[in-house]
Motif scaffolding. Sequence first.
Motif, short mmCIF file in Angstrom:
data_model
loop_
_atom_site.label_atom_id
_atom_site.label_comp_id
_atom_site.label_asym_id
_atom_site.label_seq_id
_atom_site.Cartn_x
_atom_site.Cartn_y
_atom_site.Cartn_z
N UNK A 359 -11.58 -5.46 3.41
CA UNK A 359 -11.12 -6.31 4.50
C UNK A 359 -10.17 -5.51 5.38
N UNK A 360 -10.40 -5.52 6.69
CA UNK A 360 -9.61 -4.67 7.58
C UNK A 360 -8.19 -5.19 7.77
N UNK A 361 -8.01 -6.52 7.77
CA UNK A 361 -6.70 -7.07 8.06
C UNK A 361 -5.89 -7.45 6.85
N UNK A 362 -6.55 -7.98 5.83
CA UNK A 362 -5.85 -8.44 4.61
C UNK A 362 -6.58 -7.90 3.39
N UNK A 363 -6.52 -6.60 3.17
CA UNK A 363 -7.28 -6.02 2.05
C UNK A 363 -6.72 -6.43 0.70
N UNK A 364 -7.57 -6.34 -0.31
CA UNK A 364 -7.11 -6.54 -1.67
C UNK A 364 -6.35 -5.31 -2.16
N UNK A 365 -5.86 -5.38 -3.39
CA UNK A 365 -5.05 -4.28 -3.90
C UNK A 365 -4.96 -4.34 -5.42
N UNK A 366 -4.53 -3.23 -6.01
CA UNK A 366 -4.18 -3.19 -7.43
C UNK A 366 -2.68 -3.34 -7.55
N UNK A 367 -2.24 -4.40 -8.23
CA UNK A 367 -0.81 -4.68 -8.31
C UNK A 367 -0.30 -4.70 -9.75
N UNK A 368 -1.16 -5.07 -10.69
CA UNK A 368 -0.72 -5.19 -12.08
C UNK A 368 -1.75 -4.58 -13.01
N UNK A 369 -1.27 -3.95 -14.08
CA UNK A 369 -2.16 -3.52 -15.15
C UNK A 369 -2.60 -4.74 -15.94
N UNK A 370 -3.69 -4.61 -16.71
CA UNK A 370 -4.11 -5.70 -17.59
C UNK A 370 -2.97 -6.05 -18.54
N UNK A 371 -2.63 -7.32 -18.69
CA UNK A 371 -1.43 -7.67 -19.48
C UNK A 371 -1.61 -7.40 -20.96
N UNK A 372 -0.56 -6.95 -21.59
CA UNK A 372 -0.54 -6.90 -23.04
C UNK A 372 -0.42 -8.33 -23.57
N UNK A 373 -0.85 -8.55 -24.80
CA UNK A 373 -0.94 -9.90 -25.34
C UNK A 373 0.42 -10.60 -25.28
N UNK A 374 0.47 -11.70 -24.54
CA UNK A 374 1.69 -12.49 -24.41
C UNK A 374 2.78 -11.85 -23.59
#
Length: 404
Positions: A359-374
């Motif tokens: 998306x040119x105006x509102x692209x997605x992103x990587x913000x968080x790693x996969x959560x550890x349990x709990x």
Amino acid sequence: MSDPARPGPLAGVRVVELGQYGAAPLAAMILGDYGAEVVKVEPPGGDRYRSMPPVREGESLYFMGVNRNKRGVVLDLKSRAGKAALHRLLDGADVLIENFRPGVMDRLDLSIAGLLDRHPRLVACSISGYGQDGPLRDEGAYDLIVQGWSGMMAATGEAEGAPVKLVPAVPDVLAAQQAAFAVTAALRARDATGRGQHVDVALFDVALFAHTLIYLPMLFGTGEPPRRLGSAHPEFVPNRAFRAGDGGWISSGASDQGMWRAFCTALGRPELADDPLFATNRDRLANVAALDALLDAVFATRPRDEWMAALRAYSVPASPICTLAEAIDSPQARHRAMRLSQPHPTLGEVETVGLPAKLSGTPGSLRRHAPRLGEHTREVLLEAGCSEAEIVALEAEQPVRRRE
């Protein structure tokens, strides 16, 4: 990587995921990639995918592949306290995604109808093998089984060989994508009506829908079922894989007469374009065995890269048949940011696949790693309005234990 500081198009949308394995976690991850705030709710033993090999330092790489951009919470939904905490989360949520077998939510006293009565603005998405109704509703299903039921395997493989499973988990991936699309459509409808609704996505349905580009129109129009053709196309000849002289493979062919002439010229056999046996696509279909034998002999005379250069010189669509490692490391994949990395607290930098829609105006992103349990249980429940005493009691009732 997209700038995580820029809000994605789904910023402000809150998603609660009750997901196991592939389809529901992937659907929630897609929403998270494009800005939604996703809370993954797992039982005390964790999502069963957490034990799926390959496992590095206690972390399943399969789990990590479909659970980025989420916070992780542990709730025992069989307990009164766990259900109460889930309702707290849903009070502030826009979307619920679950992929329990049909009937499980009812047995947990968390029926979709009941949830929509209590949380009327909620969009609740259920992903299952065969849907929430019908004669197969209660049967278990996963990728291989759905590929069998849906006609995918019957149409895949060499003509004289056995049915073959598609290597990518196509029903799961398509179900996740369809669910993410349907959820956003339902949110748009909620903007107009003020009420949420139930989205029912079946792996079986999306696998049938996958035939819509070629095989279902043929079946509907002629009654002829698809035949196993290996890499060949049922209507356009030639269109298949060819083995070059060095053992490498190429996909190429012609889907119209202009391309057929260019294909023949690129192969150094321009006279084939007007050969009465092969002059039209109908002729080529009628004489496909003879044409296949001739083309196999031609392609065997030169190495793959030389054929690729020749075909490109005449603008004939062609590709080397790459391994997955070659494909994901190709200059095109790198340029399109389809191979990314993100930090992980125990594994360091972890590679992950990129976002397929740009998306040119509102692209997605990587913000968080996969959560550890709990990992985020306390943080998320405090935000949802639970008291410290409630959280302490909840944690005492449901100790986190990694599933073996």
